[in-house]
Design a protein around this motif. Structure first.
Motif, PDB file in Angstrom:
ATOM      1  N   VAL A   1     -11.789   0.018  -1.756  1.00 49.96           N
ATOM      2  CA  VAL A   1     -10.614   0.204  -0.899  1.00 49.96           C
ATOM      3  C   VAL A   1     -11.133   0.864   0.366  1.00 49.96           C
ATOM      4  CG1 VAL A   1      -8.394   1.360  -0.609  1.00 49.96           C
ATOM      5  CG2 VAL A   1      -9.023   0.411  -2.841  1.00 49.96           C
ATOM      6  N   GLU A   2     -11.116   0.103   1.459  1.00 45.37           N
ATOM      7  CA  GLU A   2     -11.641   0.612   2.727  1.00 45.37           C
ATOM      8  C   GLU A   2     -10.616   1.446   3.474  1.00 45.37           C
ATOM      9  OE1 GLU A   2     -13.056  -2.741   4.969  1.00 45.37           O
ATOM     10  OE2 GLU A   2     -14.908  -2.855   3.813  1.00 45.37           O
ATOM     11  N   ARG A   3      -9.355   0.986   3.459  1.00 50.81           N
ATOM     12  CA  ARG A   3      -8.310   1.691   4.187  1.00 50.81           C
ATOM     13  C   ARG A   3      -6.953   1.147   3.764  1.00 50.81           C
ATOM     14  NH1 ARG A   3      -6.222  -1.302   8.619  1.00 50.81           N
ATOM     15  NH2 ARG A   3      -7.426  -3.162   9.023  1.00 50.81           N
ATOM     16  N   TYR A   4      -5.911   1.819   4.201  1.00 49.42           N
ATOM     17  CA  TYR A   4      -4.535   1.391   3.941  1.00 49.42           C
ATOM     18  C   TYR A   4      -3.883   1.104   5.288  1.00 49.42           C
ATOM     19  CZ  TYR A   4      -5.418   3.371  -0.643  1.00 49.42           C
ATOM     20  OH  TYR A   4      -5.954   3.658  -1.867  1.00 49.42           O
TER      21      TYR A   4
ATOM     22  N   GLU B   1     -11.719   4.009  -3.927  1.00 46.84           N
ATOM     23  CA  GLU B   1     -11.895   4.395  -2.525  1.00 46.84           C
ATOM     24  C   GLU B   1     -13.327   4.885  -2.288  1.00 46.84           C
ATOM     25  OE1 GLU B   1      -7.274   5.866  -1.855  1.00 46.84           O
ATOM     26  OE2 GLU B   1      -8.850   7.343  -2.206  1.00 46.84           O
TER      27      GLU B   1
ATOM     28  N   SER C   1       0.819  -1.220   0.000  1.00 48.76           N
ATOM     29  CA  SER C   1       0.000   0.000   0.000  1.00 48.76           C
ATOM     30  C   SER C   1       0.849   1.265   0.000  1.00 48.76           C
ATOM     31  CB  SER C   1      -0.955   0.002   1.200  1.00 48.76           C
ATOM     32  OG  SER C   1      -0.242   0.087   2.411  1.00 48.76           O
TER      33      SER C   1
ATOM     34  N   ARG D   1      -8.957   6.854  -6.573  1.00 45.75           N
ATOM     35  CA  ARG D   1      -9.965   7.629  -5.822  1.00 45.75           C
ATOM     36  C   ARG D   1     -11.361   7.044  -6.026  1.00 45.75           C
ATOM     37  NH1 ARG D   1      -9.705  10.489  -1.778  1.00 45.75           N
ATOM     38  NH2 ARG D   1     -11.299  11.914  -2.479  1.00 45.75           N
TER      39      ARG D   1
END
Length: 152
Positions: A49-52, A44, A18, A41
């Motif tokens: 994509v929930e989080r990194y 996201e 990530s 984007r």
């Protein structure tokens, strides 16, 4: 959102690293940096994509005791269930919690420093929750597959 092959490649690479730079990721998937940024984007914003984050080694942090705990509730009183879930959500030891079908109502993955710390988790936390009737513990001997990327 329908994913195309480029989206899949982007997601595969982001799951592996990530911290990859936007420029390196763009080059790897054959896009311009600005087009890639817009694509990421949109992934996201769509909630794909929930989080990194970083994958941390629990043993290196002194958390060498891992268990899967099968929790049975006393009854399915909605207020008690909400109280149980809130307590589980803030517990440091509980890494994952799943409401499931079958014999147990919930399955927890718990990390602790050692057996004594796990015993304290049970006595001082889990068994004090009014909704909990009993719990069965399976000690993890070694992980076989963990933190795997979602594949398409």
């Amino acid at each position: 959102m329908l994913l195309d092959e480029r989206d899949r490649r982007i997601l595969t690479m982001l799951q592996k690293d990530s911290r990859i730079s936007n420029a390196d990721l763009a080059e790897a998937v054959g896009m311009s940096a600005s087009a890639l940024w817009r694509r990421v984007r949109s992934l996201e914003e769509a909630g794909i994509v929930e989080r990194y984050g970083a994958v941390v080694n629990p043993t290196a942090m002194g958390l060498s005791f891992e268990a899967i705990v099968h929790v049975h509730l006393t009854r399915h009183d909605p207020e008690k269930i909400v109280e149980f879930i809130r307590a589980i959500e803030i517990s440091r030891e509980v890494q994952d919690c799943y409401a499931t079908t079958g014999q147990a109502d919930y399955h927890l993955r718990v990390l602790c420093a050692d057996l004594a710390a796990y015993n304290s988790f049970l006595e001082d936390f889990l068994f004090r929750l009014p909704a909990v009737a009993s719990a069965q513990t399976n000690v993890v001997l070694r992980p076989i597959k963990r933190n795997r990327p979602v594949e398409f």
